[in-house]
Design an enzyme around this catalytic site. Structure first.
Site: not given
Lengths: 727, 320
Positions: A467, A618, A623, A690
């Site tokens: 995603i 990377k 993220q 997250e």
């Protein structure tokens, strides 16, 4: 063959460290990157079959009971094929891992913006125009209030250890404050979209989804068909951030319309519909109580959270998820309270739980630092528990202290607890702020298939999604590492339910779960090669297309007389409960607050994170950058505004829903710590997707306090709230 | 979007009274998608010869189709009308400024959430239907010049700078050309918030005229919810000259606070001849904010405007 591993015990073999190719944990470019930046990676609505019709949803403008739908004008419009309505059309999106049809409110309208009908026409423009001419007769009906007022406190979500009130009474220092965070929307760049096509009983849906294994069942259940007849394709997903964990109205609407018309139908939500008819993160109210001794060591922690959702929805923003284990303290109390409201469905948005829970907790910790006079970094160090203080289980690994130290050193943290408002450059007041990062770590069941050819090329197949996170890159380099071949010789196929079912992308578990299944599949391939060479998998080295065993080094082409295939299957097990698994980090930032206007600019920001083995520095860094960017937004600008009279979402576009733009985001640096967590999975990898947002906003808000002396307790810290405290 | 006919105007006379004018389309198309604008016929004027910036009576004549990007970087604008260049560059994004035109920018519609939502009553969109913004989310809304029927703000930055510069609007109509000072171009909402300007049906803006540049320093300060790509909560366009330690002349206009680019000549009179002190600024701010009224969600704009106003005056007079 299938190599199956259930994580009932730590895997201390550290097999990846034995591999020789040297491609894993390097910053490999995304293999699909060139396709994406040149527009050749087709997203959900971009592969339009011949003869495709377009569907556009009619939204409910009021809450109540739907008496009738007058679609005569729409049906009479040239180009309109049909108007779909009725109970099969899903009105709520599905929650993550729901695995069945979402809550269907029949003829009831529970929130403004709820899709109630789908107009299907030969062009998108015709469908949209006709949808505006559908008239809904909506009667008054008894509904939940639009604003959260009455809260339930489910018994199983309250917990008490010791005597927090007593600890508060006896403490040398206390904090007892209530804070709020607003609702958020994932705001992925690619809107929710689906193209459905039937071939007899077989349905193919090309859509933008995060977890295909579940999504297939959700669509099948919604339609009342056998999941085996549903194929989903999501090879490229333009961002999910939780909002595509479960299906949204587009997929089912497209499937129903395609069935009725006998033609392929595409449905793409407008940006306004994405805001109204997919998931929002619940607003939260949070009360934090901290009791500390003279040195700032916590004796008690209280965390109460108030959130909301539609009636009958199981999801409830898990605000306090990490509070039980983040800091020590004998006396502990957790409360969770939920109000049922008539607002857009609440669900997973960007790190549900910690994103808002840790953020608020870390603001409270800053207040404690001020109260005690202990440097905020040191305060946190002093409160790191030996083991999970709630469950009395050990941590699988714990890197908070190291992250705090590394982050402070890298950032150049001033540990003298400077007086607020003491540093000014022209109109700008300058301050530093920090916060800890914490996120629970999870493993989900996942399967993959790996095929190695004698020519040294390999195919990785799983219905995992990428995603935007880098799944293509990490699975490619993982297989290349395990099989000893160049990453360019590995082809990774994702996003197709015809492939072995994976964990899907969500909850930061994608890399660990789908990665572990690929790892195991590769192990199976390696075993076959080892058998051919009459050695063991452990004694086999694969490198540069050659198999090395003992004193022999043989090209794969000579070892293999045909393709070698294996499946891998990872399952979570006892290691999920035997130890507390989490990921850790620390944020540091410097903010400038305009003394005239109250505007805040983040001048620089740093994060140090630990998430087990890093598969690709990377994509892992990206993220973290994304998470911290969202943290800046959460701190300063991002707020889903509901009209307090009817609950509708007022700011339904990207002009007025203020995500941070380039100019809001300064130079951000990221350090990733070396870590192996054998309890997590056979790769010692943990989730990082997250972690970058779980507390980031607190660093900014704490920086505002340092700069100005103004403590903002209601996020976002828009200029009016800062201004209220300035001279 | 309601289906519509499309025509391309070949000359100015062909655009008059021919339908809804479209140039850059950066605002109109969005509103058509939302169903807020529902023209039967759209007339594209982008091929008209209105793209020139010309010297004009000591000032400039800016063609209505000059893009915001081109206008912002014109040498003469940057040299003599810095306030305008700064205002333009503070607006929208690079992509939007490339498309947005001078005439279109003047006529862009409010960002009021309720105006843009056809499910909400709105007196501007549907006269007599009511104002849903009042009592709703009012962060963007007006503190000056609003009426009980409409509390929307005008969103333009460019127009605020032009207001301070005493610009005029050149209008072509069936009866010929007329020039209207920008100060008279916009009308307050009163009980007809659907009427926003003195443009008559069928008329076309062909140019904006800037008079010869005023002496003094110029700036445009925009305060907003994020660093870029956000509409002004408050903005101040200022041109101030100081001589012998007193303010000689001040031209000031304000954005984000009123239904039109706001200018109050009494504020400027109160500054002229005074020493640039905090007392002087506050006295002028008192005049500016007399009658200012918040709607709850935008109450903060009243102190914010005072603070920004003082800071701009301080910046423009400091050391002068």
């Amino acid at each position: 063959m299938t190599i199956h591993q259930k994580m009932d015990a730590p895997d201390r073999r550290n097999r990846l460290d034995d591999m020789a190719q040297g491609v894993l944990s390097t910053p490999l470019d995304r293999p699909e990157g060139p396709l994406k930046v040149s527009g050749r990676a087709p997203y959900a609505h971009e592969v339009q079959p011949e003869g495709m019709l377009h569907g556009f949803f009619v939204r409910a403008p009021r809450i109540g009971r739907l008496v009738s739908i007058d679609d005569s004008i729409a049906r009479g419009t040239a180009g309109v094929e049909t108007v779909i309505s009725g109970p099969k059309l899903i009105r709520n999106p599905a929650q993550g891992t729901a695995n069945s049809a979402p809550v269907q409110p029949d003829a009831d309208i529970y929130y403004i913006g709820q899709p109630v009908a789908l107009v299907v026409a030969d062009t998108f423009e015709t469908a949209r125009a006709a949808a505006m001419n559908v008239r809904l007769d909506i009667a008054e009906a008894d509904r939940q209030p639009v604003n959260p007022t009455d809260y339930d406190s489910p018994e199983d979500q309250q917990s008490t250890q010791g005597d927090l009130d007593g600890a508060m009474a006896e403490a040398a220092f206390t904090v007892d404050r209530t804070y709020t965070t607003p609702a958020h929307n994932s705001a992925a760049m690619e809107p929710h979209a689906a193209i459905a096509q039937w071939d007899g009983d077989k349905l193919t849906v090309r859509s933008s989804l995060q977890m295909l294994k579940y999504n297939r069942n959700e669509i099948a259940d919604s339609l009342g068909i056998d999941p085996a007849n549903v194929r989903l394709l999501s090879p490229y997903v333009g961002g999910g951030f939780g909002s595509k964990l479960g299906i949204a109205p587009d997929a089912v609407g497209a499937a129903l319309a395609a069935k009725e018309t006998g033609r392929p139908v595409g449905v793409v939500l407008s940006r306004q519909q994405v805001f109204e008819a997919t998931m929002r993160r619940s607003e939260t109210k949070q009360r934090i109580r901290l009791a500390a001794d003279a040195d700032g060591v916590l004796s008690g922690i209280g965390h109460d959270a108030w959130v909301s959702n539609l009636p009958d929805e199981a999801f409830s923003e898990p605000v306090t998820q990490a509070t039980p284990f983040t800091y020590g303290g004998v006396h502990r109390q957790i409360g969770h309270h939920i109000a049922r409201v008539s607002r857009t469905c609440a669900g997973s948005v960007r790190a549900p739980g910690e994103a808002v829970g840790i953020t608020i907790f870390e603001i409270a910790m800053d207040e404690l630092a001020r109260a005690t006079g202990v440097d905020p970094v040191e305060l946190r160090r002093r409160n790191i528990p030996e083991q999970d203080p709630t469950s009395d289980i050990p941590f699988s690994s714990h890197k908070l202290a190291e992250a705090l130290d590394d982050g402070a050193r890298t950032f150049g943290w001033d540990d003298t607890l400077p007086e607020p408002g003491g540093r000014r450059e022209g109109e700008w007041l300058i301050g530093q702020g920090m916060a800890s990062a914490v996120r629970v770590n999870a493993l989900m069941e996942s399967k993959a298939r790996v095929t190695l050819q004698p020519d040294g090329t390999a195919l990785v197949e799983t219905d995992m999604t990428d995603i935007g996170t880098g799944t293509y890159a990490i699975l490619t380099q993982l297989a290349a590492e395990m099989l000893g071949i160049d990453a360019a010789n590995v082809k990774t196929m994702l996003g197709d339910t015809d492939l072995p079912p994976a964990s899907g992308s969500g909850g930061s578990w994608g890399a660990a779960s789908s990665g572990a299944s690929v790892f195991l599949a590769c192990q199976g391939v390696r075993q076959k090669i080892a058998a051919a060479l009459e050695t063991t998998e452990e004694d086999l080295t694969l490198k540069d297309g050659r198999a090395i065993a003992g004193n022999r080094s043989i090209p794969l082409s000579e070892v293999l007389d045909g393709p070698v295939e294996s499946e891998g299957h990872i399952e979570p097990g006892d290691t999920g409960d035997a130890v507390r698994q989490a990921t850790w980090g620390a944020y540091f930032c410097e903010v400038a607050v305009n003394a005239v206007t109250g505007e805040t600019r983040v001048r620089r920001m740093h994060g140090t994170f630990a998430a087990g083995r890093i598969m690709n520095p990377k994509t892992a860094r990206s993220q973290c950058l994304g998470g911290m960017t969202f943290g800046i937004g959460m701190a300063l600008t991002e707020e889903l505004m509901h009209d307090s009279r009817d609950g509708h979402i007022v700011n339904r576009d990207l002009a007025e829903y203020h995500l941070p733009v380039n100019l809001d985001v300064p130079q951000i640096t990221v350090n990733l710590l070396e870590e192996r967590d054998p309890w997590a999975n056979p790769m010692q990898v943990k989730g990082i997707g997250e972690l970058g947002i779980c507390g980031a906003a607190a660093a900014v808000v704490n920086g505002i306090f340092q700069a100005t002396g103004v403590r903002v307790r209601d996020l976002p810290a828009t200029l009016d709230k800062v201004l209220a405290g300035l001279d | 979007m309601k289906p519509f006919d499309y025509a391309r105007a070949q000359d100015v006379s062909g655009a008059l009274d021919a339908g809804k004018i479209i140039a850059g389309g950066t605002n109109l198309l969005d509103l058509m998608k939302l169903g807020v604008e529902t023209p039967e016929r759209v007339v594209d004027i982008t091929r008209l010869d209105l793209k020139r910036i010309e010297d004009h009576e000591g000032g400039l004549r800016i063609g209505a189709l000059v893009s915001n990007s081109d206008l912002a970087v014109d040498d003469r604008v940057r040299r003599n009308y810095e306030v305008l260049s700064r205002a333009l560059l503070s607006g929208a994004s690079g992509q939007l400024r490339n498309m947005a035109t001078t005439g279109g920018n003047l006529l862009q519609r409010t960002r009021c959430y309720y105006f843009q939502d056809v499910a909400s009553p709105c007196n501007k969109r549907e006269p007599g239907s009511g104002c849903r913004a009042k009592g709703g989310a009012t962060r963007l809304h007006a503190i000056l010049g609003a009426s009980e029927h409409c509390i929307a703000t005008h969103p333009s930055d460019m127009a605020v700078a032009m207001q301070a510069l005493d610009a005029s609007v050149e209008i072509e109509g069936a009866e010929g050309t007329r020039t209207v000072p920008l100060a008279e171009f916009y009308v307050l909402p009163g009980d007809r918030p659907d009427i926003e300007t003195v443009l008559k049906p069928g008329e076309l803006i062909t140019a904006v005229i800037l008079p010869a540049p005023l002496p003094g320093r110029q700036t445009y300060r925009k305060v907003r919810d994020r660093a870029s790509y956000a509409f002004a909560l408050v903005s101040v366009a200022g041109i101030v000259s100081v001589k012998d330690g007193v303010i000689e002349q001040a031209a000031l206009a304000f954005g984000g606070v009123a239904p039109r680019p706001w200018r109050n000549l009494e504020v400027e009179t109160a500054l002229a001849g005074r020493e640039p002190t905090r007392e002087t600024f506050d006295a002028a701010a008192d005049i500016l904010l007399a009658g200012a009224e918040g709607q709850g969600g935008n109450d903060f704009k009243i102190p914010l405007l005072r603070r920004t106003f003082r800071a701009v005056l301080g910046e423009l007079t400091q050391g002068a």
